[in-house]
Design an enzyme around this catalytic site. Structure first.
Site, short mmCIF file in Angstrom:
data_model
loop_
_atom_site.label_atom_id
_atom_site.label_comp_id
_atom_site.label_asym_id
_atom_site.label_seq_id
_atom_site.Cartn_x
_atom_site.Cartn_y
_atom_site.Cartn_z
NE ARG A 63 -2.44 -1.88 3.22
CZ ARG A 63 -2.46 -3.11 3.80
NH1 ARG A 63 -3.29 -3.93 3.13
NH2 ARG A 63 -1.70 -3.25 4.80
CD GLU A 100 -1.41 -4.83 14.87
OE1 GLU A 100 -1.56 -4.18 13.74
OE2 GLU A 100 -2.63 -4.83 15.70
P1 AMP Z 1 3.74 -2.48 12.06
O1 AMP Z 1 5.07 -2.84 11.62
O2 AMP Z 1 3.26 -3.23 13.41
O3 AMP Z 1 3.76 -0.99 12.37
O4 AMP Z 1 2.57 -2.70 10.90
C1 AMP Z 1 2.44 -1.85 10.15
C2 AMP Z 1 2.46 -2.41 8.79
O5 AMP Z 1 1.26 -3.78 8.83
C3 AMP Z 1 1.69 -1.94 7.50
O6 AMP Z 1 2.33 -2.11 6.45
C4 AMP Z 1 0.26 -2.05 7.67
O7 AMP Z 1 -0.22 -1.85 6.25
C5 AMP Z 1 0.08 -3.32 8.19
N1 AMP Z 1 -1.01 -3.18 9.47
C6 AMP Z 1 -0.83 -3.58 10.63
N2 AMP Z 1 -1.87 -3.44 11.42
C7 AMP Z 1 -2.91 -3.05 10.57
C8 AMP Z 1 -4.16 -2.76 10.90
N3 AMP Z 1 -4.72 -2.98 11.85
N4 AMP Z 1 -4.89 -2.57 9.64
C9 AMP Z 1 -4.36 -2.58 8.24
N5 AMP Z 1 -3.06 -2.84 8.30
C10 AMP Z 1 -2.43 -3.07 9.37
#
Ligand code: AMP
Length: 180
Positions: A63, A100
């Site tokens: 994205r 995550e």
């Molecule tokens: P993080 O590394 O935990 O900051 O996760 C960010 C990445 O995971 C990004 O590329 C987001 O597109 C995706 N992502 C994590 N949590 C979500 C969520 N609740 N909704 C949509 N995309 C998420």
């Protein structure tokens, strides 16, 4: 009066329990499919940098590519794809990062950035910040000067923004959602 934040928030769809139970997935495909919302999001993301020399936008697969391509056009900058491992055809630098919901590795081409180039990092959402932290480390390893990291959505309760700020990165986000 409807604020920019309200209109962007209204254009984002929330899908409960995707990709696994307990996750509220913030789906920006509805924002991307809405001409006014897509334009507004890009305008807001680039606004502080209009008139500034930005060499490249680095977008995180997938994205971040859709947002970053439009931002690069608007700022007359180049574009750097940061991809999941094994997708880029030339010599790469690679880093492992935590998500995550899982663990993965990301890569960029070794020659994608020159030392000292001013780069803005972009993705749709920052949660724990693991993905953006990995991308920051890759870019810095190649000598990039990261001007800012931009996200449409921040999940502040997961601490990603603080993690990036602790690395000395300026973070810009448009919308916050409580929880995760
Ligand atoms: P993080 O590394 O935990 O900051 O996760 C960010 C990445 O995971 C990004 O590329 C987001 O597109 C995706 N992502 C994590 N949590 C979500 C969520 N609740 N909704 C949509 N995309 C998420």
């Amino acid at each position: 009066m409807t604020t920019v934040t309200d209109s962007l928030r209204a254009a984002i769809r929330t899908i409960p329990d995707y990709p696994k139970p307990g996750i509220l997935f913030r789906d920006i495909t509805t924002l991307l499919g809405n001409p006014q919302a897509y334009r507004r999001a890009i305008d807001e993301l680039v606004h502080p940098y209009a008139g500034t020399k930005i060499d490249k936008i680095a977008g995180i697969e997938a994205r971040g590519f859709i947002l970053g391509g439009a931002m690069a056009h608007q700022l007359s900058a180049g574009f750097i794809p940061i991809r999941k491992k094994g997708k880029l055809p030339h010599e790469t630098v690679r880093i492992a990062y935590s998500l995550e919901y899982g663990l993965d590795e990301m890569e960029m081409h070794k020659d994608a950035v020159q030392p000292g180039e001013k780069v803005i990092l972009v993705d749709d959402l920052i949660a724990t910040g693991g993905t953006a932290e990995g991308a920051t480390k890759l870019l810095r390893q190649m000598g990039a000067d990261i001007v800012a990291a931009c996200f449409v959505i921040d999940l502040p309760d997961l601490g990603g923004r603080k993690k990036l700020e602790a690395l000395g990165v300026t973070v810009r986000t448009l919308i916050e959602y409580e929880g995760h």
